[in-house]
Scaffold this motif. Sequence first.
Motif, PDB file in Angstrom:
ATOM      1  N   MET A   1     -29.582  -3.195  -8.217  1.00 44.94           N
ATOM      2  CA  MET A   1     -28.798  -2.702  -9.342  1.00 44.94           C
ATOM      3  C   MET A   1     -28.208  -1.346  -8.996  1.00 44.94           C
ATOM      4  N   ASN A   2     -26.992  -1.164  -9.418  1.00 41.70           N
ATOM      5  CA  ASN A   2     -26.284   0.086  -9.133  1.00 41.70           C
ATOM      6  C   ASN A   2     -26.579   1.105 -10.228  1.00 41.70           C
ATOM      7  N   LEU A   3     -27.770   1.710 -10.161  1.00 43.05           N
ATOM      8  CA  LEU A   3     -28.182   2.707 -11.155  1.00 43.05           C
ATOM      9  C   LEU A   3     -28.252   4.085 -10.496  1.00 43.05           C
ATOM     10  N   SER A   4     -28.128   5.116 -11.327  1.00 36.95           N
ATOM     11  CA  SER A   4     -28.170   6.485 -10.799  1.00 36.95           C
ATOM     12  C   SER A   4     -29.579   6.834 -10.323  1.00 36.95           C
ATOM     13  N   PRO A   5     -29.716   7.823  -9.432  1.00 34.37           N
ATOM     14  CA  PRO A   5     -31.046   8.237  -8.942  1.00 34.37           C
ATOM     15  C   PRO A   5     -31.989   8.653 -10.073  1.00 34.37           C
ATOM     16  N   ASN A   6     -31.438   9.300 -11.107  1.00 36.40           N
ATOM     17  CA  ASN A   6     -32.284   9.734 -12.228  1.00 36.40           C
ATOM     18  C   ASN A   6     -32.933   8.543 -12.940  1.00 36.40           C
ATOM     19  N   ILE A   7     -32.144   7.516 -13.185  1.00 35.37           N
ATOM     20  CA  ILE A   7     -32.669   6.336 -13.883  1.00 35.37           C
ATOM     21  C   ILE A   7     -33.618   5.570 -12.968  1.00 35.37           C
ATOM     22  N   MET A   8     -33.281   5.456 -11.685  1.00 30.28           N
ATOM     23  CA  MET A   8     -34.165   4.780 -10.740  1.00 30.28           C
ATOM     24  C   MET A   8     -35.513   5.488 -10.651  1.00 30.28           C
ATOM     25  N   SER A   9     -35.499   6.808 -10.701  1.00 30.97           N
ATOM     26  CA  SER A   9     -36.760   7.571 -10.661  1.00 30.97           C
ATOM     27  C   SER A   9     -37.601   7.278 -11.890  1.00 30.97           C
ATOM     28  N   GLY A  10     -36.944   7.167 -13.047  1.00 26.56           N
ATOM     29  CA  GLY A  10     -37.672   6.839 -14.270  1.00 26.56           C
ATOM     30  C   GLY A  10     -38.301   5.460 -14.214  1.00 26.56           C
ATOM     31  N   LEU A  11     -37.581   4.494 -13.630  1.00 25.00           N
ATOM     32  CA  LEU A  11     -38.126   3.142 -13.469  1.00 25.00           C
ATOM     33  C   LEU A  11     -39.321   3.147 -12.518  1.00 25.00           C
ATOM     34  N   GLN A  12     -39.212   3.928 -11.452  1.00 26.50           N
ATOM     35  CA  GLN A  12     -40.320   4.010 -10.499  1.00 26.50           C
ATOM     36  C   GLN A  12     -41.560   4.637 -11.133  1.00 26.50           C
ATOM     37  N   ASP A  13     -41.348   5.635 -11.992  1.00 22.27           N
ATOM     38  CA  ASP A  13     -42.481   6.264 -12.687  1.00 22.27           C
ATOM     39  C   ASP A  13     -43.265   5.249 -13.511  1.00 22.27           C
ATOM     40  N   LEU A  14     -42.558   4.268 -14.063  1.00 19.84           N
ATOM     41  CA  LEU A  14     -43.199   3.250 -14.903  1.00 19.84           C
ATOM     42  C   LEU A  14     -43.549   1.982 -14.114  1.00 19.84           C
ATOM     43  N   ASN A  15     -43.375   2.066 -12.786  1.00 21.23           N
ATOM     44  CA  ASN A  15     -43.704   0.946 -11.894  1.00 21.23           C
ATOM     45  C   ASN A  15     -42.857  -0.300 -12.188  1.00 21.23           C
ATOM     46  N   TYR A  16     -41.594  -0.059 -12.533  1.00 26.07           N
ATOM     47  CA  TYR A  16     -40.647  -1.170 -12.701  1.00 26.07           C
ATOM     48  C   TYR A  16     -40.044  -1.472 -11.330  1.00 26.07           C
ATOM     49  N   THR A  17     -40.490  -2.564 -10.717  1.00 31.06           N
ATOM     50  CA  THR A  17     -40.025  -2.898  -9.365  1.00 31.06           C
ATOM     51  C   THR A  17     -39.180  -4.162  -9.324  1.00 31.06           C
ATOM     52  N   GLU A  18     -39.359  -5.065 -10.268  1.00 29.17           N
ATOM     53  CA  GLU A  18     -38.605  -6.321 -10.291  1.00 29.17           C
ATOM     54  C   GLU A  18     -38.078  -6.609 -11.697  1.00 29.17           C
ATOM     55  N   LEU A  19     -36.935  -7.259 -11.729  1.00 32.39           N
ATOM     56  CA  LEU A  19     -36.364  -7.653 -13.021  1.00 32.39           C
ATOM     57  C   LEU A  19     -37.067  -8.903 -13.533  1.00 32.39           C
ATOM     58  N   THR A  20     -37.218  -8.976 -14.842  1.00 30.01           N
ATOM     59  CA  THR A  20     -37.731 -10.208 -15.443  1.00 30.01           C
ATOM     60  C   THR A  20     -36.607 -11.238 -15.516  1.00 30.01           C
ATOM     61  N   GLU A  21     -36.967 -12.458 -15.854  1.00 29.66           N
ATOM     62  CA  GLU A  21     -35.962 -13.522 -15.963  1.00 29.66           C
ATOM     63  C   GLU A  21     -34.909 -13.182 -17.017  1.00 29.66           C
ATOM     64  N   LEU A  22     -35.348 -12.635 -18.145  1.00 33.09           N
ATOM     65  CA  LEU A  22     -34.421 -12.243 -19.206  1.00 33.09           C
ATOM     66  C   LEU A  22     -33.461 -11.166 -18.711  1.00 33.09           C
ATOM     67  N   GLN A  23     -33.995 -10.167 -18.007  1.00 28.59           N
ATOM     68  CA  GLN A  23     -33.158  -9.073 -17.527  1.00 28.59           C
ATOM     69  C   GLN A  23     -32.153  -9.542 -16.477  1.00 28.59           C
ATOM     70  N   GLU A  24     -32.555 -10.482 -15.639  1.00 25.23           N
ATOM     71  CA  GLU A  24     -31.627 -11.027 -14.648  1.00 25.23           C
ATOM     72  C   GLU A  24     -30.435 -11.714 -15.322  1.00 25.23           C
ATOM     73  N   LYS A  25     -30.711 -12.395 -16.452  1.00 24.37           N
ATOM     74  CA  LYS A  25     -29.640 -13.085 -17.170  1.00 24.37           C
ATOM     75  C   LYS A  25     -28.757 -12.113 -17.948  1.00 24.37           C
ATOM     76  N   ALA A  26     -29.379 -11.114 -18.578  1.00 25.31           N
ATOM     77  CA  ALA A  26     -28.660 -10.294 -19.548  1.00 25.31           C
ATOM     78  C   ALA A  26     -28.030  -9.024 -18.974  1.00 25.31           C
ATOM     79  N   LEU A  27     -28.686  -8.368 -18.019  1.00 28.54           N
ATOM     80  CA  LEU A  27     -28.208  -7.055 -17.572  1.00 28.54           C
ATOM     81  C   LEU A  27     -26.799  -7.073 -16.983  1.00 28.54           C
ATOM     82  N   PRO A  28     -26.418  -8.050 -16.169  1.00 28.41           N
ATOM     83  CA  PRO A  28     -25.033  -8.030 -15.660  1.00 28.41           C
ATOM     84  C   PRO A  28     -23.995  -8.004 -16.769  1.00 28.41           C
ATOM     85  N   THR A  29     -24.210  -8.813 -17.805  1.00 31.02           N
ATOM     86  CA  THR A  29     -23.269  -8.848 -18.931  1.00 31.02           C
ATOM     87  C   THR A  29     -23.271  -7.526 -19.688  1.00 31.02           C
ATOM     88  N   ILE A  30     -24.461  -6.984 -19.936  1.00 32.05           N
ATOM     89  CA  ILE A  30     -24.567  -5.739 -20.700  1.00 32.05           C
ATOM     90  C   ILE A  30     -23.954  -4.575 -19.926  1.00 32.05           C
TER      91      ILE A  30
END
Length: 452
Positions: A1-30
């Motif tokens: 995903m093309n996210l900024s370093p700040n947002i990627m750091s926040g995801l890493q802090d919460l141990n978000y490493t993979e998208l869920t099935e819902l996020q894979e379907k919805a995030l591109p559109t959003i």
Amino acid sequence: MNLSPNIMSGLQDLNYTELTELQEKALPTILEGKDALIKAEPGKSKNATFVIPALAKIDAKENVVDTTTLVITPNASESQQIDELIWAMGYHAQIECASIDLDGDEEEQKQLLKDAPQVIVGNPGPLLNLLQDLRYVFRNVDYLVIDELDKLISLDLMDRVQNILKRVLSKHQTLIFTSDLTKEVEDFAEKNLEEGEAIGFDPAETQVLNKPPEVPDNLSQGYIYVPNRMKISTFMAHIEESSDDRCVIFTASKRGTDRLYKILRKNNFKATSLHGKLSDKKRAQRLANFTNGDVQFLLVADISAAALNISDVKQIINYDVPGDPDEYRYRTGLVSSGKAARIVSLVSKQDRSDINKLEKELGQVPKEMDLPDKVKQKLKERRQKKKKSKSKSKSKKRRGGNGKKQQQKKKKSNGMELPRPSYDKLSGGKSGKSTKKDKKTGVIEMLKNLFS
């Protein structure tokens, strides 16, 4: 995903490493900025699905000094969880959030609203009360989330939601999340989403938000009045007269589709079928066989044309006329342009009311087509056979009636009738008169004479 370093750091802090099935379907559109109606169960996966794009959008801006993201959710605990998630994910981007919920202090929440944080999450009741008290409007909101719409409807909160939306004066992207697709959810989505997409729904539900296309003016539309008990004969004769181009055939039931499939295969036509009970894998495979040109005929039952990702079809056949004008419009949308392209409906006696309704609703009158030559010939033979059987029955009646009349005339001309037996005074025989000879007959008389 093309996210900024700040947002990627926040995801890493919460141990978000993979998208869920819902996020894979919805995030591109959003992330493309499109409106959407998304089916999702409550939980972290659903919350992160709208939080990540919201934070990415805010972080991409410079000097955000007003509220640009508004989230409406039904209960206090959900509002607080979303607030905490935004704070944690947006920590490195220094994104501020406030929760206006049922558990908060009114005066503190008033001050939070006045401070205009970049994100506000709120419950409809307390949020609307504060907005009315402060005469507050949102002038810079460009990202609006209505969370758990089905629950908001069941809790009778939609009047408050509508009043909050009236205070959002800026143009914005709208996302609606629901765990159930009801008529109320569908109606609200149609009114509040601009060219929205439906995400996460079953194929049978995907027509929601997809407005039926207008029927092209240059599309050839026709119908054939089917003689009684000759629908299959008419269907087969019609496709034999048609070209070899791809054709989609819609029926009213799986049973009808199965029947036509067997008949087509028996006559050496290549066909495949789709219906609502197929698995996703089988549906995709059969659809691919048709789009690739491996089969000529696609039989469809229990699936709306809006759910079919098909184009460039030369002919649509309504084996059963659709009762819904919108479904007819969806089917016309599958037909390619060109002189050979057309939609044909087979109209039996019970379909007359449906075709009349279509003519009235569409404002365009499909033209009545001639019966195929084979059907005309069969119909002619049937009439001739019926005519012969009628003439035979009439001749039999005539012969039977003349014979009786002739017998009656014969009797009258002779002036005599056959003798009729008389049964009164049985001991006297046919004439009813007793004789001396008669008296001496019988066992009793014989014994009397013997011993006299």
